[in-house]
Design a protein around this motif. Structure first.
Motif, PDB file in Angstrom:
ATOM      1  N   GLU A   1       0.870   7.121  -2.522  1.00  0.00           N
ATOM      2  CA  GLU A   1      -0.138   6.117  -2.846  1.00  0.00           C
ATOM      3  C   GLU A   1       0.422   4.754  -2.512  1.00  0.00           C
ATOM      4  O   GLU A   1       1.626   4.522  -2.614  1.00  0.00           O
ATOM      5  CB  GLU A   1      -0.487   6.186  -4.337  1.00  0.00           C
ATOM      6  N   GLU A   2      -0.472   3.861  -2.112  1.00  0.00           N
ATOM      7  CA  GLU A   2      -0.049   2.495  -1.834  1.00  0.00           C
ATOM      8  C   GLU A   2      -1.080   1.527  -2.376  1.00  0.00           C
ATOM      9  O   GLU A   2      -2.257   1.870  -2.514  1.00  0.00           O
ATOM     10  CB  GLU A   2       0.173   2.270  -0.344  1.00  0.00           C
ATOM     11  N   VAL A   3      -0.609   0.341  -2.699  1.00  0.00           N
ATOM     12  CA  VAL A   3      -1.484  -0.757  -3.078  1.00  0.00           C
ATOM     13  C   VAL A   3      -1.229  -1.856  -2.059  1.00  0.00           C
ATOM     14  O   VAL A   3      -0.090  -2.305  -1.885  1.00  0.00           O
ATOM     15  CB  VAL A   3      -1.210  -1.258  -4.505  1.00  0.00           C
ATOM     16  N   VAL A   4      -2.286  -2.231  -1.354  1.00  0.00           N
ATOM     17  CA  VAL A   4      -2.181  -3.290  -0.353  1.00  0.00           C
ATOM     18  C   VAL A   4      -3.011  -4.480  -0.803  1.00  0.00           C
ATOM     19  O   VAL A   4      -4.036  -4.325  -1.467  1.00  0.00           O
ATOM     20  CB  VAL A   4      -2.640  -2.806   1.044  1.00  0.00           C
ATOM     21  N   VAL A   5      -2.533  -5.664  -0.462  1.00  0.00           N
ATOM     22  CA  VAL A   5      -3.272  -6.895  -0.734  1.00  0.00           C
ATOM     23  C   VAL A   5      -3.531  -7.554   0.615  1.00  0.00           C
ATOM     24  O   VAL A   5      -2.592  -8.052   1.253  1.00  0.00           O
ATOM     25  CB  VAL A   5      -2.483  -7.839  -1.666  1.00  0.00           C
ATOM     26  N   PRO A   6      -4.784  -7.515   1.081  1.00  0.00           N
ATOM     27  CA  PRO A   6      -5.101  -8.136   2.362  1.00  0.00           C
ATOM     28  C   PRO A   6      -4.779  -9.624   2.351  1.00  0.00           C
ATOM     29  O   PRO A   6      -4.955 -10.312   1.338  1.00  0.00           O
ATOM     30  CB  PRO A   6      -6.604  -7.900   2.520  1.00  0.00           C
ATOM     31  N   GLY A   7      -4.298 -10.123   3.484  1.00  0.00           N
ATOM     32  CA  GLY A   7      -3.943 -11.527   3.614  1.00  0.00           C
ATOM     33  C   GLY A   7      -5.136 -12.388   3.949  1.00  0.00           C
ATOM     34  O   GLY A   7      -6.257 -11.900   4.166  1.00  0.00           O
ATOM     35  N   ALA A   8      -4.888 -13.691   4.014  1.00  0.00           N
ATOM     36  CA  ALA A   8      -5.931 -14.665   4.325  1.00  0.00           C
ATOM     37  C   ALA A   8      -6.606 -14.313   5.641  1.00  0.00           C
ATOM     38  O   ALA A   8      -5.948 -13.928   6.601  1.00  0.00           O
ATOM     39  CB  ALA A   8      -5.329 -16.066   4.400  1.00  0.00           C
ATOM     40  N   GLY A   9      -7.914 -14.404   5.658  1.00  0.00           N
ATOM     41  CA  GLY A   9      -8.686 -14.114   6.860  1.00  0.00           C
ATOM     42  C   GLY A   9      -9.093 -12.664   6.995  1.00  0.00           C
ATOM     43  O   GLY A   9      -9.937 -12.334   7.820  1.00  0.00           O
ATOM     44  N   SER A  10      -8.493 -11.793   6.206  1.00  0.00           N
ATOM     45  CA  SER A  10      -8.853 -10.374   6.237  1.00  0.00           C
ATOM     46  C   SER A  10      -9.985 -10.118   5.253  1.00  0.00           C
ATOM     47  O   SER A  10     -10.129 -10.832   4.266  1.00  0.00           O
ATOM     48  CB  SER A  10      -7.662  -9.504   5.819  1.00  0.00           C
ATOM     49  N   PRO A  11     -10.790  -9.087   5.516  1.00  0.00           N
ATOM     50  CA  PRO A  11     -11.789  -8.710   4.511  1.00  0.00           C
ATOM     51  C   PRO A  11     -11.101  -8.398   3.181  1.00  0.00           C
ATOM     52  O   PRO A  11     -10.009  -7.837   3.168  1.00  0.00           O
ATOM     53  CB  PRO A  11     -12.430  -7.451   5.104  1.00  0.00           C
ATOM     54  N   ASN A  12     -11.691  -8.788   2.082  1.00  0.00           N
ATOM     55  CA  ASN A  12     -11.151  -8.575   0.727  1.00  0.00           C
ATOM     56  C   ASN A  12      -9.821  -9.273   0.501  1.00  0.00           C
ATOM     57  O   ASN A  12      -8.984  -8.800  -0.277  1.00  0.00           O
ATOM     58  CB  ASN A  12     -11.016  -7.081   0.420  1.00  0.00           C
ATOM     59  N   ALA A  13      -9.590 -10.397   1.166  1.00  0.00           N
ATOM     60  CA  ALA A  13      -8.333 -11.133   1.031  1.00  0.00           C
ATOM     61  C   ALA A  13      -7.989 -11.371  -0.430  1.00  0.00           C
ATOM     62  O   ALA A  13      -8.833 -11.768  -1.228  1.00  0.00           O
ATOM     63  CB  ALA A  13      -8.415 -12.460   1.772  1.00  0.00           C
ATOM     64  N   GLY A  14      -6.739 -11.075  -0.772  1.00  0.00           N
ATOM     65  CA  GLY A  14      -6.230 -11.321  -2.110  1.00  0.00           C
ATOM     66  C   GLY A  14      -6.572 -10.265  -3.140  1.00  0.00           C
ATOM     67  O   GLY A  14      -6.071 -10.307  -4.263  1.00  0.00           O
ATOM     68  N   GLU A  15      -7.428  -9.305  -2.803  1.00  0.00           N
ATOM     69  CA  GLU A  15      -7.831  -8.268  -3.751  1.00  0.00           C
ATOM     70  C   GLU A  15      -7.022  -6.997  -3.521  1.00  0.00           C
ATOM     71  O   GLU A  15      -7.068  -6.420  -2.438  1.00  0.00           O
ATOM     72  CB  GLU A  15      -9.319  -7.943  -3.583  1.00  0.00           C
TER      73      GLU A  15
END
Length: 131
Positions: free
Chosen positions: A87-101
């Motif tokens: 399992e992984e938890v990713v946090v999209p960066g600025a400019g990506s869809p769902n950034a910061g979530e």
């Protein structure tokens, strides 16, 4: 059980380095070590070859501020294949869809020895809901 498996340890180290480069925004063919046949089944619902995935990162269409993986299985499948699952938890960066979530995903990564080197060959990741 994989602590004594040299192939698995080499692949785990390679994957850690790749994730660090991804978070730092310096992902490249050299840091990802994709095989000549790499393909990913992505959480966005598409199958993407390695050159296209690298292009998406290079254009900042995809970026990650953080990636945390929990490896639940790592094993050699013969002398030239290593499989990582978890399992992984990713946090999209600025400019990506769902950034910061934060987004929780299940993943499977397959590495294959190609020309004497471990190369990332296949990836599957899918989003899972909070339980």
């Amino acid at each position: 059980p994989w602590a004594d498996d040299e192939a698995v340890q080499a692949v785990l180290e390679q994957r850690r380095a790749g994730i660090e480069a991804m978070i730092a925004g310096r992902m490249s063919a050299e840091t990802e070590r994709y095989s000549s046949t790499f393909v990913a089944n992505t959480p966005a619902g598409g199958v993407v070859p390695g050159d296209r995935l690298l292009a998406l990162f290079a254009s900042s269409s995809i970026s990650y501020a953080d990636v945390q993986q929990t490896i639940e299985y790592a094993g050699s499948h013969g002398p030239d294949i290593v499989v990582l699952m978890g399992e992984e938890v990713v946090v999209p960066g600025a400019g990506s869809p769902n950034a910061g979530e934060p987004i929780r995903r299940r993943f499977t990564d397959v590495f294959r020895r190609e020309n004497g080197e471990w190369r990332h060959d296949l990836r599957h990741a899918n989003v899972i809901g909070d339980e």
